[in-house]
Design a protein around this motif. Sequence first.
Motif, PDB file in Angstrom:
ATOM      1  N   ALA A   1      -3.793  -0.141  -0.882  1.00  0.00           N
ATOM      2  CA  ALA A   1      -3.786   0.915  -1.899  1.00  0.00           C
ATOM      3  C   ALA A   1      -2.678   1.926  -1.674  1.00  0.00           C
ATOM      4  CB  ALA A   1      -5.136   1.624  -1.924  1.00  0.00           C
ATOM      5  N   GLU A   2      -2.232   2.085  -0.436  1.00  0.00           N
ATOM      6  CA  GLU A   2      -1.108   2.978  -0.183  1.00  0.00           C
ATOM      7  C   GLU A   2       0.143   2.502  -0.910  1.00  0.00           C
ATOM      8  OE1 GLU A   2      -0.330   4.353   3.851  1.00  0.00           O
ATOM      9  OE2 GLU A   2      -2.312   3.605   4.434  1.00  0.00           O
ATOM     10  N   ARG A   3       0.195   1.222  -1.204  1.00  0.00           N
ATOM     11  CA  ARG A   3       1.374   0.627  -1.834  1.00  0.00           C
ATOM     12  C   ARG A   3       1.161   0.315  -3.308  1.00  0.00           C
ATOM     13  NH1 ARG A   3       0.591  -0.058   3.388  1.00  0.00           N
ATOM     14  NH2 ARG A   3       2.400  -0.238   4.765  1.00  0.00           N
ATOM     15  N   SER A   4      -0.056  -0.036  -3.690  1.00  0.00           N
ATOM     16  CA  SER A   4      -0.352  -0.362  -5.087  1.00  0.00           C
ATOM     17  C   SER A   4      -1.855  -0.314  -5.300  1.00  0.00           C
ATOM     18  CB  SER A   4       0.170  -1.764  -5.438  1.00  0.00           C
ATOM     19  OG  SER A   4      -0.436  -2.249  -6.628  1.00  0.00           O
ATOM     20  N   LEU A   5      -2.303   0.551  -6.211  1.00  0.00           N
ATOM     21  CA  LEU A   5      -3.730   0.598  -6.498  1.00  0.00           C
ATOM     22  C   LEU A   5      -4.162  -0.657  -7.261  1.00  0.00           C
ATOM     23  CD1 LEU A   5      -5.977   2.693  -5.894  1.00  0.00           C
ATOM     24  CD2 LEU A   5      -5.923   3.237  -8.322  1.00  0.00           C
ATOM     25  N   THR A   6      -3.270  -1.249  -8.037  1.00  0.00           N
ATOM     26  CA  THR A   6      -3.612  -2.481  -8.747  1.00  0.00           C
ATOM     27  C   THR A   6      -3.945  -3.585  -7.765  1.00  0.00           C
ATOM     28  OG1 THR A   6      -2.112  -1.864 -10.544  1.00  0.00           O
ATOM     29  CG2 THR A   6      -2.856  -4.148 -10.476  1.00  0.00           C
ATOM     30  N   ALA A   7      -3.082  -3.768  -6.762  1.00  0.00           N
ATOM     31  CA  ALA A   7      -3.335  -4.800  -5.751  1.00  0.00           C
ATOM     32  C   ALA A   7      -4.620  -4.500  -4.990  1.00  0.00           C
ATOM     33  CB  ALA A   7      -2.155  -4.903  -4.801  1.00  0.00           C
ATOM     34  N   ALA A   8      -4.871  -3.230  -4.692  1.00  0.00           N
ATOM     35  CA  ALA A   8      -6.097  -2.861  -3.988  1.00  0.00           C
ATOM     36  C   ALA A   8      -7.321  -3.092  -4.871  1.00  0.00           C
ATOM     37  CB  ALA A   8      -6.028  -1.396  -3.564  1.00  0.00           C
ATOM     38  N   PHE A   9      -7.179  -2.900  -6.166  1.00  0.00           N
ATOM     39  CA  PHE A   9      -8.282  -3.092  -7.108  1.00  0.00           C
ATOM     40  C   PHE A   9      -8.727  -4.556  -7.131  1.00  0.00           C
ATOM     41  CE2 PHE A   9      -9.590  -2.510 -11.843  1.00  0.00           C
ATOM     42  CZ  PHE A   9     -10.902  -2.300 -11.479  1.00  0.00           C
TER      43      PHE A   9
ATOM     44  N   ASP B   1       4.295  -9.083   5.693  1.00  0.00           N
ATOM     45  CA  ASP B   1       4.969  -9.757   4.584  1.00  0.00           C
ATOM     46  C   ASP B   1       4.265  -9.453   3.265  1.00  0.00           C
ATOM     47  OD1 ASP B   1       6.845 -10.929   6.259  1.00  0.00           O
ATOM     48  OD2 ASP B   1       5.821 -12.863   6.340  1.00  0.00           O
ATOM     49  N   ALA B   2       2.940  -9.546   3.298  1.00  0.00           N
ATOM     50  CA  ALA B   2       2.166  -9.310   2.083  1.00  0.00           C
ATOM     51  C   ALA B   2       2.301  -7.867   1.622  1.00  0.00           C
ATOM     52  CB  ALA B   2       0.696  -9.658   2.317  1.00  0.00           C
ATOM     53  N   LEU B   3       2.244  -6.927   2.560  1.00  0.00           N
ATOM     54  CA  LEU B   3       2.387  -5.518   2.188  1.00  0.00           C
ATOM     55  C   LEU B   3       3.775  -5.232   1.623  1.00  0.00           C
ATOM     56  CD1 LEU B   3       0.521  -3.852   5.192  1.00  0.00           C
ATOM     57  CD2 LEU B   3      -0.298  -4.101   2.841  1.00  0.00           C
ATOM     58  N   ALA B   4       4.788  -5.882   2.180  1.00  0.00           N
ATOM     59  CA  ALA B   4       6.145  -5.715   1.639  1.00  0.00           C
ATOM     60  C   ALA B   4       6.216  -6.258   0.218  1.00  0.00           C
ATOM     61  CB  ALA B   4       7.153  -6.427   2.538  1.00  0.00           C
TER      62      ALA B   4
ATOM     63  N   ALA C   1       7.085  -4.096  -3.165  1.00  0.00           N
ATOM     64  CA  ALA C   1       8.209  -4.489  -4.026  1.00  0.00           C
ATOM     65  C   ALA C   1       7.769  -4.699  -5.468  1.00  0.00           C
ATOM     66  CB  ALA C   1       8.853  -5.767  -3.493  1.00  0.00           C
ATOM     67  N   HIS C   2       6.502  -5.052  -5.680  1.00  0.00           N
ATOM     68  CA  HIS C   2       6.042  -5.374  -7.033  1.00  0.00           C
ATOM     69  C   HIS C   2       5.003  -4.374  -7.546  1.00  0.00           C
ATOM     70  CE1 HIS C   2       7.555  -9.250  -5.410  1.00  0.00           C
ATOM     71  NE2 HIS C   2       8.049  -9.371  -6.622  1.00  0.00           N
ATOM     72  N   ALA C   3       4.918  -3.207  -6.917  1.00  0.00           N
ATOM     73  CA  ALA C   3       3.899  -2.228  -7.304  1.00  0.00           C
ATOM     74  C   ALA C   3       4.056  -1.784  -8.752  1.00  0.00           C
ATOM     75  CB  ALA C   3       3.955  -1.020  -6.371  1.00  0.00           C
ATOM     76  N   ASP C   4       5.285  -1.500  -9.182  1.00  0.00           N
ATOM     77  CA  ASP C   4       5.492  -1.065 -10.566  1.00  0.00           C
ATOM     78  C   ASP C   4       5.172  -2.185 -11.550  1.00  0.00           C
ATOM     79  OD1 ASP C   4       6.211   1.517  -9.882  1.00  0.00           O
ATOM     80  OD2 ASP C   4       8.358   1.071  -9.814  1.00  0.00           O
ATOM     81  N   SER C   5       5.569  -3.411 -11.204  1.00  0.00           N
ATOM     82  CA  SER C   5       5.265  -4.544 -12.078  1.00  0.00           C
ATOM     83  C   SER C   5       3.760  -4.732 -12.209  1.00  0.00           C
ATOM     84  CB  SER C   5       5.904  -5.818 -11.518  1.00  0.00           C
ATOM     85  OG  SER C   5       5.476  -6.956 -12.244  1.00  0.00           O
ATOM     86  N   LEU C   6       3.024  -4.638 -11.104  1.00  0.00           N
ATOM     87  CA  LEU C   6       1.574  -4.803 -11.149  1.00  0.00           C
ATOM     88  C   LEU C   6       0.921  -3.695 -11.966  1.00  0.00           C
ATOM     89  CD1 LEU C   6       0.949  -5.804  -7.424  1.00  0.00           C
ATOM     90  CD2 LEU C   6       0.598  -7.275  -9.416  1.00  0.00           C
ATOM     91  N   ASN C   7       1.464  -2.506 -11.900  1.00  0.00           N
ATOM     92  CA  ASN C   7       0.897  -1.389 -12.648  1.00  0.00           C
ATOM     93  C   ASN C   7       1.189  -1.474 -14.135  1.00  0.00           C
ATOM     94  OD1 ASN C   7      -0.452   1.322 -12.516  1.00  0.00           O
ATOM     95  ND2 ASN C   7       1.499   1.981 -13.379  1.00  0.00           N
ATOM     96  N   ASN C   8       2.378  -1.957 -14.474  1.00  0.00           N
ATOM     97  CA  ASN C   8       2.850  -1.863 -15.854  1.00  0.00           C
ATOM     98  C   ASN C   8       2.674  -3.125 -16.686  1.00  0.00           C
ATOM     99  OD1 ASN C   8       3.766   0.779 -15.352  1.00  0.00           O
ATOM    100  ND2 ASN C   8       5.734   0.016 -14.576  1.00  0.00           N
ATOM    101  N   GLY C   9       2.467  -4.266 -16.052  1.00  0.00           N
ATOM    102  CA  GLY C   9       2.426  -5.503 -16.831  1.00  0.00           C
ATOM    103  C   GLY C   9       1.789  -6.645 -16.074  1.00  0.00           C
ATOM    104  N   VAL C  10       2.057  -7.865 -16.546  1.00  0.00           N
ATOM    105  CA  VAL C  10       1.361  -9.032 -16.013  1.00  0.00           C
ATOM    106  C   VAL C  10       2.250 -10.067 -15.315  1.00  0.00           C
ATOM    107  CG1 VAL C  10      -0.473  -8.813 -17.722  1.00  0.00           C
ATOM    108  CG2 VAL C  10       1.519 -10.229 -18.247  1.00  0.00           C
ATOM    109  N   PRO C  11       3.575  -9.881 -15.199  1.00  0.00           N
ATOM    110  CA  PRO C  11       4.398 -10.946 -14.610  1.00  0.00           C
ATOM    111  C   PRO C  11       3.955 -11.393 -13.222  1.00  0.00           C
ATOM    112  CG  PRO C  11       5.809  -9.339 -15.694  1.00  0.00           C
ATOM    113  CD  PRO C  11       4.423  -8.771 -15.701  1.00  0.00           C
ATOM    114  N   HIS C  12       3.417 -10.472 -12.413  1.00  0.00           N
ATOM    115  CA  HIS C  12       3.020 -10.820 -11.055  1.00  0.00           C
ATOM    116  C   HIS C  12       1.504 -10.754 -10.855  1.00  0.00           C
ATOM    117  CE1 HIS C  12       7.287  -9.551 -10.605  1.00  0.00           C
ATOM    118  NE2 HIS C  12       7.306 -10.599  -9.811  1.00  0.00           N
TER     119      HIS C  12
END
Length: 361
Positions: free
Chosen positions: A68-76, A10-13, A17-28
């Motif tokens: 990190a395979e899904r979002s480097l921001t989340a992995a960071f 669930d968390a990886l999904a 789903a929010h990888a671009d949002s996490l990379n580009n801004g702060v909403p999530h």
Amino acid sequence: MTSPIRSQDDALAWVSAHADSLNNGVPHADAAIPVLGAAGFFRIGVPEAVGGSGGTTADAIEAIARVAERSLTAAFVFWGQRTFIEYLLQSPNAALRERRLPALLAGELAGATGLSNAMKFLSGIENLSIAATPAGEGWRLDGHLPWVTNLRRPGFGVAAAVQPTDGQPPAIVAFFHDTPGITRSDDLELLALRGSNTAAIDIRGVESGPEQLIHADARSFIPTVRPSFLGLQCGMAIGLARASLAASRASGSAARSGLVPRIERIEADLADAVAELKAGVLDGRFAPQAAPLFRIRIRLAALVREAVDLELDATGGRAYLVATTGDFARRWLEAAFVPVVTPSLTQLHGELARQAALRAA
């Protein structure tokens, strides 16, 4: 969170789903830590006796790589959280660990590793940026940390090295978002990874007593935790490289363009580096000798660059079109961060050169 997180899948999904949002801004940005915490990610590699799910640091590295395979921001932010947890696990201050660890493991409190300055200090790159003036049984802290990640506004803790003004050894302390005298800046204007809650911290007249002490001697503590600090950080590069390699394989043009041998070579090199990393973390060889770990970190950064270059070659012009780039554009920017995250490749190369000069002398 729009739906309850019941599992790691669930968390990886959610991260995907929010990888671009996490990379580009702060909403999530403030949701990532609770999501990963709810799925039990921060308990991986933590002893069951203190609330973890067991396993080893190698398991935690693999968990960061999966994210990190899904979002480097989340992995960071995962890396920052898990590294702060590791400091408490290695600290002799059991009371601090018992008081703070449950909220950190659950993702209710964010943990930030402010020890980049200390890592550079031990390598002779820069001075410690927080002065500790004796006051009662503790210190009064004054200084500035210009770049700290995972400063989640609802609540965070930071580990930092301080320099006592009375000649005592540098020490490692913790302070928290609600500590009087702690001021968090606005988020730094990063090129990418903008949802990582990265900001500066100003420290003015902060009272720090024995209850906030992680370790009384930074020079002995840092080498102990450095393998986890860097090993967990390597999980970010591992996951990103795997994502680009998978995208290259999935591209219909990879076979037609003769790229499969390159894919297979990079995959084999990556697997070899990961195996060497995990073995060294598990058997303790990196604690007395950090140079091999530095070389693995450098090697993984090179493999990330090769992997994203390969993804570009496999995708071709579609990678440069907004309508068809998919996740490539995000991964390209994420890859640019791998060489500069502290310790940067320049710093690692400099430290290896310094050590070589000392051996030669």
